[in-house]
Design a protein around this motif. Sequence first.
Motif, mmCIF file in Angstrom:
data_model
loop_
_atom_site.group_PDB
_atom_site.id
_atom_site.type_symbol
_atom_site.label_atom_id
_atom_site.label_comp_id
_atom_site.label_asym_id
_atom_site.label_seq_id
_atom_site.Cartn_x
_atom_site.Cartn_y
_atom_site.Cartn_z
ATOM 1 N N PRO A 199 0.829 -1.216 0.000
ATOM 2 C CA PRO A 199 0.000 0.000 0.000
ATOM 3 C C PRO A 199 0.868 1.273 0.000
ATOM 4 O O PRO A 199 1.932 1.286 0.618
ATOM 5 C CB PRO A 199 -0.788 -0.120 1.297
ATOM 6 C CG PRO A 199 0.004 -1.026 2.156
ATOM 7 C CD PRO A 199 0.734 -1.954 1.241
ATOM 8 N N THR A 222 1.548 5.456 0.875
ATOM 9 C CA THR A 222 1.366 6.237 2.099
ATOM 10 C C THR A 222 0.003 6.937 2.130
ATOM 11 O O THR A 222 -0.667 6.949 3.160
ATOM 12 C CB THR A 222 2.496 7.283 2.213
ATOM 13 O OG1 THR A 222 3.736 6.584 2.137
ATOM 14 C CG2 THR A 222 2.424 8.028 3.524
ATOM 15 N N TYR A 239 -2.834 6.088 0.708
ATOM 16 C CA TYR A 239 -3.884 5.121 1.016
ATOM 17 C C TYR A 239 -3.893 4.797 2.513
ATOM 18 O O TYR A 239 -4.954 4.769 3.154
ATOM 19 C CB TYR A 239 -3.675 3.856 0.182
ATOM 20 C CG TYR A 239 -4.483 2.663 0.656
ATOM 21 C CD1 TYR A 239 -5.825 2.512 0.308
ATOM 22 C CD2 TYR A 239 -3.903 1.689 1.460
ATOM 23 C CE1 TYR A 239 -6.559 1.438 0.746
ATOM 24 C CE2 TYR A 239 -4.638 0.598 1.911
ATOM 25 C CZ TYR A 239 -5.961 0.477 1.551
ATOM 26 O OH TYR A 239 -6.689 -0.586 2.001
ATOM 27 N N LEU A 240 -2.695 4.572 3.076
ATOM 28 C CA LEU A 240 -2.611 4.197 4.494
ATOM 29 C C LEU A 240 -3.129 5.322 5.388
ATOM 30 O O LEU A 240 -3.847 5.082 6.362
ATOM 31 C CB LEU A 240 -1.161 3.855 4.858
ATOM 32 C CG LEU A 240 -0.714 2.448 4.463
ATOM 33 C CD1 LEU A 240 0.788 2.306 4.600
ATOM 34 C CD2 LEU A 240 -1.406 1.418 5.339
ATOM 35 N N VAL A 241 -2.761 6.589 5.042
ATOM 36 C CA VAL A 241 -3.210 7.729 5.848
ATOM 37 C C VAL A 241 -4.734 7.810 5.827
ATOM 38 O O VAL A 241 -5.380 7.960 6.883
ATOM 39 C CB VAL A 241 -2.575 9.051 5.337
ATOM 40 C CG1 VAL A 241 -3.252 10.251 5.976
ATOM 41 C CG2 VAL A 241 -1.084 9.052 5.628
ATOM 42 N N VAL A 242 -5.325 7.665 4.641
ATOM 43 C CA VAL A 242 -6.786 7.735 4.553
ATOM 44 C C VAL A 242 -7.424 6.567 5.298
ATOM 45 O O VAL A 242 -8.422 6.737 6.008
ATOM 46 C CB VAL A 242 -7.248 7.778 3.069
ATOM 47 C CG1 VAL A 242 -8.768 7.870 2.995
ATOM 48 C CG2 VAL A 242 -6.622 8.959 2.348
ATOM 49 N N ALA A 243 -6.835 5.371 5.178
ATOM 50 C CA ALA A 243 -7.382 4.201 5.874
ATOM 51 C C ALA A 243 -7.369 4.418 7.391
ATOM 52 O O ALA A 243 -8.334 4.094 8.083
ATOM 53 C CB ALA A 243 -6.585 2.946 5.513
ATOM 54 N N VAL A 244 -6.276 4.995 7.912
ATOM 55 C CA VAL A 244 -6.190 5.269 9.350
ATOM 56 C C VAL A 244 -7.234 6.312 9.745
ATOM 57 O O VAL A 244 -7.940 6.167 10.752
ATOM 58 C CB VAL A 244 -4.764 5.735 9.740
ATOM 59 C CG1 VAL A 244 -4.739 6.271 11.161
ATOM 60 C CG2 VAL A 244 -3.776 4.585 9.599
#
Lengths: 109, 214
Positions: A2, A4, A6-11
């Motif tokens: 993934p 960064t 995508y990960l920020v939005v997922a968090v």
Amino acid sequence: MPDTRYLVVAVAVSAAVTWALRALPFAALAPLRASATVQYLSRRMPAGVMVILLVYCLRDLPVTEPRALAPLTALAVTVGLHLWRRNALLSILGGTAVHVALASTVFAH
Amino acid sequence: MGLGLVPLGLAFGVLVTHSGLAWWWATLFTTLIYAGSFEFLLIGLVTAVAPLATVALTAFLVNIRHVFYALSFPLHRVKGRPAKAYSTFALTDEAYALTTGERARSWPGRRILWLQSFMHLYWAGSATAGALLGSLIPDSVTGLDFALTALFTVLALDAIRDRRGDLPTPALALLSALAARLAFPDQLLPAAFVLFTAGLLARHFATGRRSARA
């Protein structure tokens, strides 16, 4: 892997959903707190909720396969240690250590 | 008691590193989301780059149980808007278990807040440490996720001991969870909570009517 963004939005999405579920019911349920029924529920819920979460953790237990013995043995060790010493840290460390030892060696797959 | 979170946080950090994410994601996850069981699931979701709608739905389904905590968590003892906001943000299963027990009946709001922030700190700190140490642990070492199972085992035993003699309640919860596992395996948590609550209500009204007649 993934990225960064995508990960920020997922968090952010996970945090928002989780907090909303924890905070909003206080406003919605506040008028109910004084009711005898709600007090009956609230005294009994903690024990039941933890039992349900425990079953949830074991939901994918492969009951027909020998490797189910790793979590079952670890569970027995956790319960035994906790009934014996009543020390949460010791019970969790002991149970997890037994599980890691069994799952990484005898029941490795 | 909050120290029980340390092995769990270490396990979580190791899993983050082993799934190929940078170590500081463990810190971000644990600080900003702070929902242990969901975070274990989130690792699997994000490494598979699951759609954000799936992430949101999973967060909703796994954490919907927190709706029930509003019925008994002593938020009225926590004073001030920012304090209340943090207290609801940090309303984890462990915080709920500790603040609703018999011993916590007289705890002032300040003590509840301290307990919550210390548990938050233990959780984020141990996850970070686990992630940093994770690269030292070979991939063949598996099964650390059992720390979560062990934590709920301990919390369940303590909560049952708190209600000495009330064995029908944990038995009802166990039956609800097993029925949900068989009938709704994909929605185990929400189904089990609904069944358990319905069962408690039925028992409450049945005993109420019996004692009213007597």
